[in-house]
Design a protein around this motif. Structure first.
Motif, mmCIF file in Angstrom:
data_model
loop_
_atom_site.group_PDB
_atom_site.id
_atom_site.type_symbol
_atom_site.label_atom_id
_atom_site.label_comp_id
_atom_site.label_asym_id
_atom_site.label_seq_id
_atom_site.Cartn_x
_atom_site.Cartn_y
_atom_site.Cartn_z
ATOM 1 N N PRO A 497 0.812 -1.216 0.000
ATOM 2 C CA PRO A 497 0.000 0.000 0.000
ATOM 3 C C PRO A 497 0.851 1.275 0.000
ATOM 4 O O PRO A 497 1.972 1.301 0.506
ATOM 5 C CB PRO A 497 -0.821 -0.117 1.290
ATOM 6 C CG PRO A 497 -0.029 -1.029 2.157
ATOM 7 C CD PRO A 497 0.666 -1.979 1.250
ATOM 8 N N ALA A 499 1.066 5.196 1.264
ATOM 9 C CA ALA A 499 0.593 6.075 2.342
ATOM 10 C C ALA A 499 -0.445 5.388 3.226
ATOM 11 O O ALA A 499 -1.559 5.891 3.408
ATOM 12 C CB ALA A 499 0.017 7.365 1.757
ATOM 13 N N ARG A 501 -2.471 4.209 6.460
ATOM 14 C CA ARG A 501 -2.757 4.651 7.822
ATOM 15 C C ARG A 501 -2.821 3.372 8.665
ATOM 16 O O ARG A 501 -3.798 2.610 8.611
ATOM 17 C CB ARG A 501 -4.069 5.430 7.899
ATOM 18 C CG ARG A 501 -4.049 6.710 7.072
ATOM 19 C CD ARG A 501 -5.150 7.673 7.525
ATOM 20 N NE ARG A 501 -6.482 7.069 7.479
ATOM 21 C CZ ARG A 501 -7.235 6.988 6.380
ATOM 22 N NH1 ARG A 501 -6.777 7.465 5.236
ATOM 23 N NH2 ARG A 501 -8.431 6.448 6.421
ATOM 24 N N GLY A 545 -6.690 2.789 6.293
ATOM 25 C CA GLY A 545 -6.860 3.377 4.971
ATOM 26 C C GLY A 545 -5.539 3.462 4.244
ATOM 27 O O GLY A 545 -4.467 3.329 4.851
ATOM 28 N N PHE A 546 -5.578 3.684 2.927
ATOM 29 C CA PHE A 546 -4.374 3.881 2.113
ATOM 30 C C PHE A 546 -4.807 4.542 0.814
ATOM 31 O O PHE A 546 -5.990 4.509 0.439
ATOM 32 C CB PHE A 546 -3.635 2.560 1.867
ATOM 33 C CG PHE A 546 -4.452 1.484 1.200
ATOM 34 C CD1 PHE A 546 -4.377 1.273 -0.162
ATOM 35 C CD2 PHE A 546 -5.291 0.665 1.952
ATOM 36 C CE1 PHE A 546 -5.125 0.282 -0.771
ATOM 37 C CE2 PHE A 546 -6.040 -0.336 1.361
ATOM 38 C CZ PHE A 546 -5.968 -0.527 -0.013
ATOM 39 N N THR A 547 -3.848 5.180 0.125
ATOM 40 C CA THR A 547 -4.191 5.960 -1.076
ATOM 41 C C THR A 547 -4.014 5.197 -2.367
ATOM 42 O O THR A 547 -4.514 5.623 -3.413
ATOM 43 C CB THR A 547 -3.333 7.232 -1.124
ATOM 44 O OG1 THR A 547 -1.950 6.856 -1.173
ATOM 45 C CG2 THR A 547 -3.583 8.106 0.101
ATOM 46 N N GLY A 548 -3.283 4.094 -2.351
ATOM 47 C CA GLY A 548 -3.069 3.329 -3.575
ATOM 48 C C GLY A 548 -2.143 2.167 -3.338
ATOM 49 O O GLY A 548 -1.830 1.821 -2.191
#
Length: 593
Positions: A497, A499, A501, A545-548
């Motif tokens: 992943p 970024a 969290r 969570g993560f951005t990509g």
């Protein structure tokens, strides 16, 4: 390959007269002075073995020699479709355990192994071996008091440093030859030296066991140093002369290159205490020590360096009796591989694992058992096996078992010896069919726990009013997780992943466990698992969570499949590993997370 084996008469045999049984394509009568071995120990058919045992439910040894699932009503043994997800999911334990190698391969090929899970594997102790505590080991006096106990020797073979120890307040201690100072062992002891490993801990447990029962104990080192690369002299000294004359056994440049990285134990001369013995790969050298002890002792119990006794107050004599060794009718007892399907495409390893062997020595079995050992040392077969896997294990089957079909007993793995779940002798093998049930990287902390348990047992009085002893089987501690939605087809392989969290970092035995932990936490939206990281690392990361995603080798990631949670729940057991840190910053062993 089909290996003829002597079977007692039963549903799996053709009856040609009283006491006769089919062996391969011929028939033979068991020796008139022998006790027929239980069919479940030697039968080619696991379900016919169960039928034989179910006919004798009052046999006090049934629970010790027969896996639990075979002691239950087997139900319908016809298999459903193995190419259909519902069919694989509906398999019972008995059906799953009856699967053969090609069937398991077909399930994996269809990517249905997550439906099969671990039902096809032994996951915990399945047998119960607890004969009465003998008088010489502090048990109650009996009618056999005053009778000379059998002459039994325990043997381990290794070239690593021994473990000098003592148990304060007792006479339990290592021999002077193991070195000094001795390490005081208590139930709160933990290793602080990097030289204390799996072998040293198993050695201490097994040596304590031998002292408690009055057995002789041998730690032999016939190969203190190995060298790399097979030479022409090694080759010509190791191959039987008759076979060496064959063109396929000639020493060639191709063979020199093929064996250039193999470890070789130098040969032992005739003047050596364990000699003579030819140059061979390290696993072979144990036979030199086995032969030496068979000449001198009535019975020999050989244990690999990663084997240990789980219940140190339980004697080995009843097992020698039941396997036919005590009266010399049988010469050797061993157990099948764990699991039997492990080597399903490869016949080379034979039918038995040679990590735990029970043997009758020459004082009981006569000189013929020594002749069988010599044939084991000098087998016909692939000459490269003298220096490569499967080493001596193939010869054990092809020479000893095949040549002496009425002289061996083949046990089910773990019942009660061998496999990581052995009832009496547990074998912490170096590989694993599935990390969900057994992770070899956890052997060191598990053995620390087993040694502590053993030390606690040594102080047990054995009195009827005393609390029952716990089995020293730490690798069976487990937790149950819901792995709904943890589907291998949905894995994002070689990704990590971007970024993230991080909700939590934790240890997990495998990716299914990591996914199950994510299911336990409502805030977890996904997870990533580093499957090549060492087991002591925080290899599982749960995310809020993560951005990509981005590419990364040896990582697997999965988004939590919320919709799948509404489907049928899959439950999954994972080991609860113990934590250990060696050195000055050693942490308390036994913490579970």
């Amino acid at each position: 390959k089909h290996i003829p084996r002597a079977l007692p008469c039963g549903s799996a045999c053709r009856h040609d007269g009283p006491g006769w049984a089919t062996v391969g394509t011929s028939c033979r009568r068991p020796p008139s002075n022998s006790n027929p071995a239980p069919m479940s120990l030697v039968s080619d058919s696991w379900h016919s073995a169960a039928e034989w045992y179910l006919d004798t439910p009052k046999d006090r040894y049934t629970a010790a020699l027969t896996p639990e699932f075979l002691r239950q009503p087997l139900g319908n043994l016809s298999l459903p479709s193995l190419t259909d997800p519902e069919g694989v999911a509906a398999l019972t334990v008995a059906q799953s355990r009856s699967l053969r190698g090609p069937q398991i391969d077909a399930i994996i090929k269809k990517k249905l192994n997550d439906m099969l899970g671990t039902k096809w594997l032994m996951q915990a102790q399945e047998c119960w071996y607890r004969p009465p505590r003998p008088t010489q080991a502090g048990g109650p006096s009996s009618s056999s008091a005053g009778v000379r106990p059998p002459d039994i020797a325990l043997l381990m073979v290794d070239n690593r440093p021994a473990f000098p120890y003592e148990v304060p307040g007792t006479t339990l201690r290592s021999p002077d030859g193991w070195g000094s100072p001795r390490t005081p062992l208590t139930t709160s002891w933990r290793p602080t030296e990097s030289t204390t490993g799996v072998f040293q801990l198993a050695l201490a447990i097994n040596h304590i066991y031998a002292q408690l029962h009055g057995y002789r104990f041998y730690l032999e080192n016939p190969c203190p140093h190995v060298r790399i690369g097979v030479t022409k002299e090694d080759w010509e000294s190791s191959i039987p002369p008759k076979q060496l004359r064959l063109p396929k056994s000639e020493w060639r440049d191709e063979m020199r290159r093929y064996t250039s990285k193999d470890a070789v134990c130098p040969g032992l001369s005739a003047s050596h205490r364990l000699g003579p013995f030819p140059p061979r790969g390290p696993p072979w050298i144990k036979i030199s020590a086995i032969r030496y002890l068979l000449r001198r002792h009535e019975f020999v119990v050989y244990l690999d360096s990663d084997c240990f006794i789980t219940e140190v107050w339980q004697p080995i004599t009843p097992l020698l009796q039941k396997t036919g060794l005590l009266n010399g009718t049988r010469w050797i007892a061993a157990a099948e591989e764990f699991p039997p399907q492990k080597l399903r495409r490869d016949f080379r390893a034979g039918i038995a694992n040679s990590g735990v062997l029970l043997l009758a020595g020459a004082p009981i079995a006569g000189a013929e058992v020594l002749e069988a050992v010599e044939r084991w040392i000098w087998p016909d077969g692939n000459p490269t096996w003298m220096f490569k896997w499967p080493f001596e294990q193939n010869a054990l089957t092809q020479v000893v078992f095949r040549g002496y079909a009425d002289r061996y007993t083949l046990l089910k793995p773990g019942c009660p010896i061998n496999s990581p779940f052995g009832a009496l002798i547990r074998h912490f093998v170096g590989g694993s069919p599935h990390r969900a049930i057994y992770h070899p990287d956890h052997r060191l902390p598990w053995l620390v726990d087993a040694l502590r348990c053993t030390l606690h047992a040594t102080a047990h009085s054995g009195a009827p009013e005393a609390s029952p002893l716990k089995r020293c089987t730490p690798n069976e501690l487990s937790i149950e997780l819901d792995v709904t939605g943890c589907d291998e087809s949905e894995l994002l392989k070689h990704t990590t992943p971007v970024a993230p969290r991080v909700l939590s970092r934790m240890r997990a035995a495998d990716w299914e466990g990591c996914c199950g932990f994510c299911n336990q936490e409502p805030r977890c939206v996904g997870w990533t698992y580093a499957w090549r990281w060492p087991y002591v690392s925080l290899n599982c990361m749960l995310m809020e969570g993560f951005t990509g995603l981005k590419k990364m080798q040896d990582r697997v990631t999965q988004v939590r499949r919320v919709d799948a949670l509404q489907k049928r729940a899959w439950m999954y057991e994972v080991p609860a590993p113990l934590l250990v840190s060696l050195g000055e910053t050693a942490k308390e062993v036994g913490t579970r997370t």
